[in-house]
Design an enzyme around this catalytic site. Structure first.
Site, PDB file in Angstrom:
ATOM      1  N   MET A 148       0.843  -1.195   0.000  1.00 49.08           N
ATOM      2  CA  MET A 148       0.000   0.000   0.000  1.00 49.08           C
ATOM      3  C   MET A 148       0.878   1.244   0.000  1.00 49.08           C
ATOM      4  O   MET A 148       1.875   1.298   0.701  1.00 49.08           O
ATOM      5  CB  MET A 148      -0.871  -0.008   1.264  1.00 49.08           C
ATOM      6  CG  MET A 148      -1.694   1.260   1.439  1.00 49.08           C
ATOM      7  SD  MET A 148      -2.814   1.164   2.839  1.00 49.08           S
ATOM      8  CE  MET A 148      -1.724   1.683   4.161  1.00 49.08           C
TER       9      MET A 148
ATOM     10  N   ASP B  23      -0.173   5.692  -1.033  1.00 50.60           N
ATOM     11  CA  ASP B  23      -1.068   6.810  -0.692  1.00 50.60           C
ATOM     12  C   ASP B  23      -2.519   6.447  -0.357  1.00 50.60           C
ATOM     13  O   ASP B  23      -3.129   5.650  -1.074  1.00 50.60           O
ATOM     14  CB  ASP B  23      -1.180   7.770  -1.874  1.00 50.60           C
ATOM     15  CG  ASP B  23       0.135   8.085  -2.531  1.00 50.60           C
ATOM     16  OD1 ASP B  23       1.183   7.687  -2.018  1.00 50.60           O
ATOM     17  OD2 ASP B  23       0.105   8.742  -3.589  1.00 50.60           O
TER      18      ASP B  23
ATOM     19  N   GLN C  91      -3.582   3.314  -2.741  1.00 52.66           N
ATOM     20  CA  GLN C  91      -2.695   2.783  -3.773  1.00 52.66           C
ATOM     21  C   GLN C  91      -2.319   1.370  -3.350  1.00 52.66           C
ATOM     22  O   GLN C  91      -1.735   1.164  -2.281  1.00 52.66           O
ATOM     23  CB  GLN C  91      -1.444   3.665  -3.890  1.00 52.66           C
ATOM     24  CG  GLN C  91      -1.712   4.983  -4.591  1.00 52.66           C
ATOM     25  CD  GLN C  91      -1.969   4.769  -6.074  1.00 52.66           C
ATOM     26  OE1 GLN C  91      -1.050   4.620  -6.851  1.00 52.66           O
ATOM     27  NE2 GLN C  91      -3.236   4.731  -6.469  1.00 52.66           N
TER      28      GLN C  91
ATOM     29  N   TRP D  56       6.038  -1.876  -4.473  1.00 54.39           N
ATOM     30  CA  TRP D  56       5.232  -1.026  -5.351  1.00 54.39           C
ATOM     31  C   TRP D  56       5.115  -1.623  -6.751  1.00 54.39           C
ATOM     32  O   TRP D  56       6.065  -2.180  -7.276  1.00 54.39           O
ATOM     33  CB  TRP D  56       5.882   0.369  -5.435  1.00 54.39           C
ATOM     34  CG  TRP D  56       5.042   1.355  -6.174  1.00 54.39           C
ATOM     35  CD1 TRP D  56       4.038   2.121  -5.661  1.00 54.39           C
ATOM     36  CD2 TRP D  56       5.111   1.664  -7.571  1.00 54.39           C
ATOM     37  NE1 TRP D  56       3.477   2.885  -6.658  1.00 54.39           N
ATOM     38  CE2 TRP D  56       4.112   2.637  -7.833  1.00 54.39           C
ATOM     39  CE3 TRP D  56       5.900   1.221  -8.627  1.00 54.39           C
ATOM     40  CZ2 TRP D  56       3.888   3.170  -9.106  1.00 54.39           C
ATOM     41  CZ3 TRP D  56       5.683   1.756  -9.900  1.00 54.39           C
ATOM     42  CH2 TRP D  56       4.698   2.722 -10.130  1.00 54.39           C
TER      43      TRP D  56
ATOM     44  N   PHE E  99      -3.377   5.445 -10.501  1.00 53.24           N
ATOM     45  CA  PHE E  99      -2.622   6.200  -9.502  1.00 53.24           C
ATOM     46  C   PHE E  99      -3.575   6.984  -8.608  1.00 53.24           C
ATOM     47  O   PHE E  99      -4.794   6.864  -8.703  1.00 53.24           O
ATOM     48  CB  PHE E  99      -1.622   7.136 -10.199  1.00 53.24           C
ATOM     49  CG  PHE E  99      -0.301   6.477 -10.565  1.00 53.24           C
ATOM     50  CD1 PHE E  99      -0.146   5.094 -10.579  1.00 53.24           C
ATOM     51  CD2 PHE E  99       0.807   7.261 -10.898  1.00 53.24           C
ATOM     52  CE1 PHE E  99       1.079   4.501 -10.914  1.00 53.24           C
ATOM     53  CE2 PHE E  99       2.030   6.682 -11.231  1.00 53.24           C
ATOM     54  CZ  PHE E  99       2.170   5.308 -11.242  1.00 53.24           C
TER      55      PHE E  99
ATOM     56  N   ARG F 277      -0.540  14.602 -12.096  1.00 48.68           N
ATOM     57  CA  ARG F 277      -1.311  13.555 -11.404  1.00 48.68           C
ATOM     58  C   ARG F 277      -1.982  13.971 -10.092  1.00 48.68           C
ATOM     59  O   ARG F 277      -1.855  15.089  -9.633  1.00 48.68           O
ATOM     60  CB  ARG F 277      -0.394  12.364 -11.132  1.00 48.68           C
ATOM     61  CG  ARG F 277       0.850  12.655 -10.326  1.00 48.68           C
ATOM     62  CD  ARG F 277       1.625  11.339 -10.154  1.00 48.68           C
ATOM     63  NE  ARG F 277       2.850  11.516  -9.397  1.00 48.68           N
ATOM     64  CZ  ARG F 277       4.047  11.725  -9.929  1.00 48.68           C
ATOM     65  NH1 ARG F 277       4.190  11.820 -11.238  1.00 48.68           N
ATOM     66  NH2 ARG F 277       5.105  11.860  -9.147  1.00 48.68           N
ATOM     67  N   ASP F 278      -2.668  12.979  -9.536  1.00 51.50           N
ATOM     68  CA  ASP F 278      -3.253  13.004  -8.194  1.00 51.50           C
ATOM     69  C   ASP F 278      -4.390  14.023  -8.054  1.00 51.50           C
ATOM     70  O   ASP F 278      -4.364  14.890  -7.170  1.00 51.50           O
ATOM     71  CB  ASP F 278      -2.161  13.251  -7.134  1.00 51.50           C
ATOM     72  CG  ASP F 278      -0.989  12.288  -7.259  1.00 51.50           C
ATOM     73  OD1 ASP F 278      -1.151  11.236  -7.903  1.00 51.50           O
ATOM     74  OD2 ASP F 278       0.107  12.582  -6.718  1.00 51.50           O
TER      75      ASP F 278
ATOM     76  N   GLU G 171       3.346  16.323  -5.209  1.00 49.01           N
ATOM     77  CA  GLU G 171       2.394  15.237  -5.411  1.00 49.01           C
ATOM     78  C   GLU G 171       1.206  15.408  -4.467  1.00 49.01           C
ATOM     79  O   GLU G 171       1.267  16.162  -3.504  1.00 49.01           O
ATOM     80  CB  GLU G 171       3.062  13.881  -5.114  1.00 49.01           C
ATOM     81  CG  GLU G 171       4.288  13.599  -5.977  1.00 49.01           C
ATOM     82  CD  GLU G 171       4.901  12.219  -5.753  1.00 49.01           C
ATOM     83  OE1 GLU G 171       5.243  11.569  -6.746  1.00 49.01           O
ATOM     84  OE2 GLU G 171       5.048  11.784  -4.595  1.00 49.01           O
TER      85      GLU G 171
ATOM     86  N   TRP H  97       9.384   7.320   0.805  1.00 48.81           N
ATOM     87  CA  TRP H  97       9.877   6.639  -0.405  1.00 48.81           C
ATOM     88  C   TRP H  97      11.341   6.233  -0.304  1.00 48.81           C
ATOM     89  O   TRP H  97      11.804   5.393  -1.074  1.00 48.81           O
ATOM     90  CB  TRP H  97       9.640   7.511  -1.646  1.00 48.81           C
ATOM     91  CG  TRP H  97       8.212   7.445  -2.112  1.00 48.81           C
ATOM     92  CD1 TRP H  97       7.308   8.465  -2.146  1.00 48.81           C
ATOM     93  CD2 TRP H  97       7.519   6.291  -2.606  1.00 48.81           C
ATOM     94  NE1 TRP H  97       6.096   8.012  -2.619  1.00 48.81           N
ATOM     95  CE2 TRP H  97       6.205   6.679  -2.914  1.00 48.81           C
ATOM     96  CE3 TRP H  97       7.880   4.949  -2.806  1.00 48.81           C
ATOM     97  CZ2 TRP H  97       5.246   5.793  -3.418  1.00 48.81           C
ATOM     98  CZ3 TRP H  97       6.924   4.076  -3.308  1.00 48.81           C
ATOM     99  CH2 TRP H  97       5.635   4.496  -3.602  1.00 48.81           C
TER     100      TRP H  97
HETATM  101  C1  FRU Z   1       2.903   9.547  -4.237  1.00 49.95           C
HETATM  102  C2  FRU Z   1       2.759   8.950  -5.611  1.00 49.95           C
HETATM  103  C3  FRU Z   1       1.693   9.687  -6.395  1.00 49.95           C
HETATM  104  C4  FRU Z   1       1.250   8.668  -7.396  1.00 49.95           C
HETATM  105  C5  FRU Z   1       1.329   7.402  -6.603  1.00 49.95           C
HETATM  106  C6  FRU Z   1       1.669   6.190  -7.407  1.00 49.95           C
HETATM  107  O1  FRU Z   1       3.384   8.695  -3.278  1.00 49.95           O
HETATM  108  O2  FRU Z   1       3.994   8.992  -6.283  1.00 49.95           O
HETATM  109  O3  FRU Z   1       2.110  10.904  -6.943  1.00 49.95           O
HETATM  110  O4  FRU Z   1      -0.037   8.919  -7.880  1.00 49.95           O
HETATM  111  O5  FRU Z   1       2.301   7.609  -5.604  1.00 49.95           O
HETATM  112  O6  FRU Z   1       1.536   5.019  -6.652  1.00 49.95           O
END
Ligand code: FRU
Length: 476
Positions: free
Chosen positions: A20, A22, A38, A46, A78, A144-145, A196, A282
Site C-alpha cells: 500500500m 497513498d 494505492q 510497489w 494512480f 497527477r493526483d 504530489e 519513499w
Molecule cells: C505519491 C505517488 C503519487 C502517485 C502514486 C503512485 O506517493 O507517487 O504521486 O499517484 O504515488 O503510486
C-alpha cells in the site's frame, strides 16, 4: 525469532496482504468512512497500482472491501479522490460516488499520465469507468493526483492537480469537462522534489470567525529530514486561484520522516476536516522489514488553523474517535525527575499498542529527556531542548534499523512551551506518533523493535522537572 507479523499495527490501517502507498478517494457517507489506497494485490513492493478499498465507522477499526478500481488500457490507477454527486451534476445518478484518478501508462516513448474518472452507484463498492476517459490530459510527464471538491460559493467543482513542481487548478460544472483556471507554486515553499498529492480545504482559524484556505502539497524528495514530506500553504481561494498569504516560511505538516501523501476526507461530518497520511517514506518504503504486507496509514487527524506571532499554522489533533479504541487506563502517580527516573512497567499485558498522555512541569531544566525502552535495550529517545524550543526524537537505536541507511534518524520539531509540556504519544507495533501542545506539532516515525517497549526512563539536568501526568491506555 520474532513472529513474522510482529510489526503489524493493531490500530492503524494496513492491507491484509500486498503493498500500500497513498490514501486515495476518501469520502464519508451514511456514517461510513471510505478509504481507498494505492494498492498492489500481487506483491508487497510497489507496482500494478489498483485502488484498494476499506471502510470504517470509527476511523480506528477497518474492514477490507477488496479492489475497487483496477488497471485498464489507459494504464495503472494512480492516486486521486472521490466526491458524492448529490445533485447529479454528472448525470450518473443522484448521490453517485465519482472517483478521479490518474491513468499512468509506460510506453516506449515515456510515461504518460492523464486524469480519468469512474462512478459508483453502490456507495463506492464497485465502479464503472467513464467511457470518455481520460478527461484531462497534458504534455507534462508528472501530471497527477486529482483532488476534486465542490466550491459552494461559485456552485462549481474544482480539481487541483500536481504537475511537476507546481499545482494546477481546474473548474467544472459537470465533473466531465474541465477548464484550467490557474497555477500555483513558482517561488513558493520547498522544491527539493516533485510535488504530489495536493489538497485544498477551507478551515476555521481558532478563536476567530475567520476561515482560511489551506493548500496541502506533498513533496518527494526534499522533506526536512530527507525523502518524502508534506508541506502546506495558508491563504485565500476564490474558486479559481489560490493565493499564499504567508509566503515567508516553509511550513511542514509533520516533523517526522513517515507522514506522506496526506489528504483529507470529502464530506466529513460536523464540518470537520479529517486528514490521513501514508506512514512511510519513499527512501525505504519498499525495504521495511515486513513481508506479508507493506505500509500502514497514520492515525486520523482533525485539522484546524491557529495563530501564533502573526503567522497562521496548521494544527493536527488526533481524531476524537481514537478514544473509542482505549482500554483500561493505567495512571502513574506524579513524580519528580532530578537526575534519573525509571517507570519499569507501562502495562502488565503490553501488546505493543498504546497511547501515553503526559504533562510535564518544568522546574528549570534545559533538557527534558525520556525514552521508550524494551528489555533488549532498544529505545526511542525523545527530549525537549528548552532554550532552543525543540522537541527531538531519535530512532537510531529503536530496533531494526539496518535495512536502509536513511532509516536511522533524528527528527526535530518546533516546540514553544517551556513551563508546561503536554504530549500524547501513540505507540503501535511499528510506529510512534507524537502530538505536542494539542497538535501544534506532530512527529510520525516508524520503528521496528524486536519486542514491545514496556519501560520509560526519564532524565533531567539542572533543576529537573515534574511528570505531573503519566497515563497509559492500551489501544485495541
Ligand atoms: C505519491 C505517488 C503519487 C502517485 C502514486 C503512485 O506517493 O507517487 O504521486 O499517484 O504515488 O503510486
Amino acid at each position: 525469532m520474532a513472529n513474522k507479523e510482529s510489526f503489524r499495527p493493531v490500530y492503524h490501517h494496513t492491507p491484509a496482504y500486498g503493498w500500500m502507498n497513498d490514501p486515495n478517494g476518501m469520502f464519508y457517507k451514511d456514517g461510513v468512512y471510505h478509504l481507498y489506497f494505492q494498492y498492489n494485490p500481487y506483491g508487497s513492493v510497489w507496482g500494478n497500482m489498483h485502488w484498494g478499498h476499506s471502510t470504517s465507522t470509527d476511523l480506528a477499526h477497518w474492514t477490507f472491501e477488496g479492489c475497487a478500481i483496477v488497471p485498464d488500457a489507459w494504464g495503472a490507477i494512480f492516486s486521486g479522490s472521490c466526491v458524492v454527486d448529490h445533485e447529479n451534476t454528472a448525470g450518473f445518478g443522484k448521490d453517485a460516488i465519482v472517483a478521479f484518478y490518474t491513468s499512468a501508462k509506460s510506453t516506449p516513448w515515456g510515461d504518460v499520465q492523464a486524469e480519468s474518472m469512474a462512478y459508483s452507484l453502490d456507495n463506492g463498492k464497485t465502479f464503472t469507468k467513464y467511457e470518455g476517459n481520460p478527461i484531462v490530459t497534458s504534455e507534462e510527464k508528472d501530471f497527477r493526483d486529482p483532488k476534486v471538491f465542490w466550491y459552494a460559493p461559485g456552485k462549481h467543482w474544482c480539481m487541483i492537480l500536481a504537475v511537476g513542481q507546481h499545482m494546477e487548478i481546474y473548474s467544472s460544472a459537470n465533473l466531465k469537462d474541465w477548464k484550467k483556471e490557474s497555477e500555483f507554486g513558482a517561488m513558493q515553499g520547498a522544491h527539493g522534489g516533485v510535488w504530489e498529492c495536493p489538497d485544498l480545504v477551507e478551515l476555521p482559524v481558532e478563536g476567530t470567525r475567520e476561515k482560511k484556505w489551506v493548500l496541502i502539497c506533498n513533496l518527494n524528495p526534499g522533506g526536512p529530514f530527507g525523502g518524502s514530506a508534506a508541506q502546506y500553504f495558508i491563504g485565500s481561494f476564490d474558486g479559481k486561484k489560490f493565493v499564499n498569504e504567508f509566503p515567508t516560511q516553509t511550513k511542514w505538516m509533520d516533523w517526522g520522516k513517515d507522514n506522506y501523501a496526506t489528504v483529507t476526507w470529502n464530506n466529513a461530518p460536523e464540518g470537520r476536516c479529517v486528514a490521513l497520511g501514508w506512514m512511510s517514506n519513499w527512501q525505504y518504503a519498499n525495504n521495511v522489514p515486513t513481508r506479508q504486507y507493506r505500509s500502514a496509514n497514520t492515525i486520523a487527524r482533525d485539522l484546524t488553523i491557529y495563530r501564533e506571532g502573526g503567522e497562521l499554522y496548521l494544527k493536527s489533533t488526533p481524531s476524537k474517535e481514537i478514544k473509542k479504541a482505549r482500554g483500561e487506563k493505567v495512571s502513574v502517580p506524579s513524580f519528580k525527575v532530578a537526575g534519573h527516573h525509571e517507570v519499569a512497567s507501562l502495562l502488565k499485558d503490553n501488546q505493543g499498542a498504546y497511547e501515553i498522555e503526559m504533562v510535564i512541569q518544568n522546574a528549570g531544566a534545559s533538557k527534558i529527556s525520556f525514552c521508550l525502552l524494551n528489555e533488549k535495550g532498544e529505545k526511542v529517545s525523545m527530549y525537549y531542548d528548552v532554550p532552543r524550543k525543540q522537541f527531538v526524537m531519535d530512532r537510531s537505536k529503536s530496533g531494526k534499523v539496518d535495512f536502509s541507511s536513511d532509516f536511522p534518524a533524528v527528527t526535530v520539531a518546533p516546540a514553544t512551551a517551556d513551563k508546561e509540556m503536554t504530549l500524547r504519544l501513540f505507540v503501535d507495533r511499528s510506529s510512534v506518533e507524537a502530538f505536542g501542545e494539542d497538535g501544534k506539532f506532530v512527529m510520525t516515525n516508524l520503528v521496528f523493535p524486536s519486542e514491545t517497549y514496556n519501560k520509560m526512563c526519564f532524565e533531567s539536568d539542572k533543576d529537573g522537572y515534574t511528570v505531573k501526568t503519566l497515563r497509559v491506555y492500551p489501544l485495541k
